[in-house]
Design an enzyme around this catalytic site. Structure first.
Site, PDB file in Angstrom:
ATOM      1  N   HIS A   1      -2.386   8.365   5.994  1.00 64.63           N
ATOM      2  CA  HIS A   1      -2.762   7.091   5.369  1.00 64.63           C
ATOM      3  C   HIS A   1      -4.227   6.829   5.677  1.00 64.63           C
ATOM      4  O   HIS A   1      -4.996   6.468   4.795  1.00 64.63           O
ATOM      5  CB  HIS A   1      -1.878   5.963   5.906  1.00 64.63           C
ATOM      6  CG  HIS A   1      -2.150   4.642   5.278  1.00 64.63           C
ATOM      7  ND1 HIS A   1      -1.860   4.371   3.953  1.00 64.63           N
ATOM      8  CD2 HIS A   1      -2.696   3.499   5.782  1.00 64.63           C
ATOM      9  CE1 HIS A   1      -2.211   3.126   3.667  1.00 64.63           C
ATOM     10  NE2 HIS A   1      -2.727   2.581   4.761  1.00 64.63           N
TER      11      HIS A   1
ATOM     12  N   GLU B   1      -0.921   5.719  13.399  1.00 60.82           N
ATOM     13  CA  GLU B   1      -0.583   6.987  12.750  1.00 60.82           C
ATOM     14  C   GLU B   1      -0.626   8.156  13.724  1.00 60.82           C
ATOM     15  O   GLU B   1       0.243   9.029  13.713  1.00 60.82           O
ATOM     16  CB  GLU B   1      -1.568   7.262  11.621  1.00 60.82           C
ATOM     17  CG  GLU B   1      -1.149   6.716  10.291  1.00 60.82           C
ATOM     18  CD  GLU B   1      -1.921   7.372   9.185  1.00 60.82           C
ATOM     19  OE1 GLU B   1      -1.370   8.268   8.525  1.00 60.82           O
ATOM     20  OE2 GLU B   1      -3.077   6.988   8.980  1.00 60.82           O
TER      21      GLU B   1
ATOM     22  N   PHE C   1       0.989  -3.275   4.251  1.00 60.42           N
ATOM     23  CA  PHE C   1       1.187  -4.628   4.748  1.00 60.42           C
ATOM     24  C   PHE C   1       2.622  -5.062   4.466  1.00 60.42           C
ATOM     25  O   PHE C   1       3.175  -4.777   3.407  1.00 60.42           O
ATOM     26  CB  PHE C   1       0.221  -5.591   4.076  1.00 60.42           C
ATOM     27  CG  PHE C   1      -1.183  -5.543   4.618  1.00 60.42           C
ATOM     28  CD1 PHE C   1      -1.506  -4.776   5.714  1.00 60.42           C
ATOM     29  CD2 PHE C   1      -2.195  -6.288   4.030  1.00 60.42           C
ATOM     30  CE1 PHE C   1      -2.790  -4.731   6.220  1.00 60.42           C
ATOM     31  CE2 PHE C   1      -3.479  -6.262   4.521  1.00 60.42           C
ATOM     32  CZ  PHE C   1      -3.792  -5.482   5.616  1.00 60.42           C
TER      33      PHE C   1
ATOM     34  N   LYS D   1      -9.128   8.730   1.828  1.00 61.83           N
ATOM     35  CA  LYS D   1      -9.709   7.394   1.694  1.00 61.83           C
ATOM     36  C   LYS D   1     -11.156   7.367   2.166  1.00 61.83           C
ATOM     37  O   LYS D   1     -11.917   6.472   1.787  1.00 61.83           O
ATOM     38  CB  LYS D   1      -8.893   6.355   2.481  1.00 61.83           C
ATOM     39  CG  LYS D   1      -7.513   6.073   1.898  1.00 61.83           C
ATOM     40  CD  LYS D   1      -6.808   4.982   2.696  1.00 61.83           C
ATOM     41  CE  LYS D   1      -5.414   4.686   2.168  1.00 61.83           C
ATOM     42  NZ  LYS D   1      -4.458   5.784   2.436  1.00 61.83           N
TER      43      LYS D   1
ATOM     44  N   CYS E   1       0.797  -1.219   0.000  1.00 62.71           N
ATOM     45  CA  CYS E   1       0.000   0.000   0.000  1.00 62.71           C
ATOM     46  C   CYS E   1       0.830   1.269   0.000  1.00 62.71           C
ATOM     47  O   CYS E   1       0.264   2.369  -0.064  1.00 62.71           O
ATOM     48  CB  CYS E   1      -0.961  -0.014   1.182  1.00 62.71           C
ATOM     49  SG  CYS E   1      -2.118  -1.389   1.115  1.00 62.71           S
TER      50      CYS E   1
ATOM     51  N   HIS F   1      -9.783   2.758  -0.518  1.00 65.60           N
ATOM     52  CA  HIS F   1      -8.371   2.372  -0.440  1.00 65.60           C
ATOM     53  C   HIS F   1      -8.032   1.536  -1.672  1.00 65.60           C
ATOM     54  O   HIS F   1      -8.362   0.355  -1.752  1.00 65.60           O
ATOM     55  CB  HIS F   1      -8.139   1.568   0.835  1.00 65.60           C
ATOM     56  CG  HIS F   1      -6.699   1.289   1.141  1.00 65.60           C
ATOM     57  ND1 HIS F   1      -5.674   1.567   0.253  1.00 65.60           N
ATOM     58  CD2 HIS F   1      -6.099   0.748   2.234  1.00 65.60           C
ATOM     59  CE1 HIS F   1      -4.523   1.211   0.789  1.00 65.60           C
ATOM     60  NE2 HIS F   1      -4.754   0.723   1.993  1.00 65.60           N
TER      61      HIS F   1
END
Length: 421
Positions: free
Chosen positions: A309, A320, A405, A341, A169, A346
């Protein structure tokens, strides 16, 4: 990087509209593009919604042969690359082809084409040994993710450095960071940089269902993606692409190009910890942020906006928040932070470049896009997450971060004016 790199062209294929103007209209109005999945029958899955692109390849200028040859992700990349070149006002034939580079990111490559072909070759999954006689001629291209970079390079006649970055990502952020480095070090005069992913398929839905990473709020898809909200229950899948024209600040100024912003710093770190898990202290993301700020020669107190993110999972949003406090200190409570997002979902590897495009447009318009669907503040996420409504805000320095990930953590710094060296 050894000097600021100018963004002179931007184009986006995104849920809610094709092109940078439609994309910005969606973000600035705080509208969401999440809805029930129409790309396939999602009835057997836990999460049955996504942010889909209403994409007509022929209307976007692709020929029937290109449409037949290219996976949906490649089509997104090519259309957005063409748009970015036009937006930058580049005269490509006047640039030596060996001085044009391409840096494309993607997390899952040609997922749609691969899954569709597997269904045909295996006779709907009934045959363990697939029958190659039914394969399309371009199946090998679907198997090789670098096809996405190749198709983009062919479109712009790039004979310089061409690469595909696949870091989950963070792929989009990393590809833009790599493209900026190519320009800064003098390996190319112009680089098309960005990312693309079209992951909306049964196999992708099944994978994220298995780890319960996606939202199950199927009765209200429009409001299902709610980063930093106390009631969040996972992210909503999306698809799309964004491509940008990068060139040196000197070259951009010499040709009188419009500049959206300057890429001044980029850094990546890994947590070397877990495939999907995150440590709550946010140390590795904080390290990436510090390194990117140092490279840009920018202090934490100079940051005016953070594009998070903001996936909408419990652990990511807490991670975060801790990373921002750790890297930005007391200033973290004063800086507006938001997650796009919440509006466009996403799109895995593509989202990082889509978010860089959002940052460039935010700098250009001096408007912070909001975090949609943020109605119930989470006490553990206690920063200024710009809920619901876009905000006029003077910005000179923007920070965009990504988390992927595998433990990937990336940070990119963009400035409105070149930072003195």
């Amino acid at each position: 990087m050894t000097g600021p790199v100018a963004i002179t062209g931007v184009d986006v294929v995104a849920p809610g509209g094709i092109g940078k103007d439609a994309f910005w209209d969606l973000l600035s109005s705080g509208r969401t593009a999440t809805r029930p999945i129409t790309a396939f029958d999602p009835s057997r899955f836990r999460s049955r919604m996504a942010a889909e692109c209403d994409f007509d390849a022929e209307a976007c200028g692709l020929t029937p042969q290109e449409i037949r040859r290219m996976d949906r992700a490649a089509q997104f990349a090519v259309v957005s690359a063409r748009g970015a070149v036009a937006d930058a006002g580049l005269d490509l034939p006047a640039i030596p082809p060996e001085r044009i580079g391409v840096s494309v990111g993607s997390a899952v490559g040609c997922t749609v084409g691969l899954e569709e072909e597997y269904v045909v070759l295996s006779d709907g999954g009934r045959k363990w040994l697939v029958d190659s006689e039914y394969a399309v001629p371009h199946l090998y291209g679907y198997m090789v993710p670098s096809t996405l970079a190749v198709e983009t390079a062919w479109q712009v006649g790039a004979e310089g450095p061409v690469s595909l970055t696949s870091t989950g990502c963070t792929s989009g952020l990393d590809a833009v960071g790599h493209g900026a480095q190519l320009v800064a070090e003098g390996s190319a005069d112009v680089v098309l940089a960005g990312a693309t992913d079209a992951p909306l398929s049964p196999i992708t839905s099944a994978c994220f269902d298995a780890i319960r990473a996606t939202s199950s709020r199927n009765d209200d898809p429009e409001h299902a993606s709610r980063p930093f909200d106390a009631t969040r229950d996972g992210f909503v899948l999306g698809e799309g692409a964004a491509m940008m024209v990068l060139e040196s600040a000197e070259r951009a100024h010499r040709r009188g190009a419009r500049v959206y912003g300057y890429l001044a710093g980029f850094a990546g770190r890994s947590n070397a910890f877990h495939m999907t898990g995150l440590k709550p202290d946010g140390r590795e993301m904080a390290e990436a942020i510090r390194a990117a700020l140092d490279q840009a020669r920018v202090d934490p107190g100079d940051v005016d906006y953070v594009n998070a993110h903001g996936s909408g999972t419990k652990q990511n949003d807490r991670h975060e928040t801790a990373a921002f406090k750790r890297s930005l200190g007391q200033r973290a409570w004063e800086i507006p932070v938001s997650s796009v997002k919440s509006m466009v979902g996403h799109s895995l590897g593509a989202i990082g470049s889509i978010e860089v495009a959002a940052c460039a447009l935010a700098l250009h318009h001096q408007v912070v896009p909001p975090t949609a669907n943020l109605h119930h503040a989470d006490p553990e996420c206690d920063l200024d997450y710009v809920p619901i409504t876009a905000r006029d805000h003077a910005m000179d320095v923007v920070l965009s971060v990504g988390s992927g990930f595998g433990g990937f953590q990336s940070a990119l710094v963009m400035t409105r004016t070149p930072v003195p060296r």
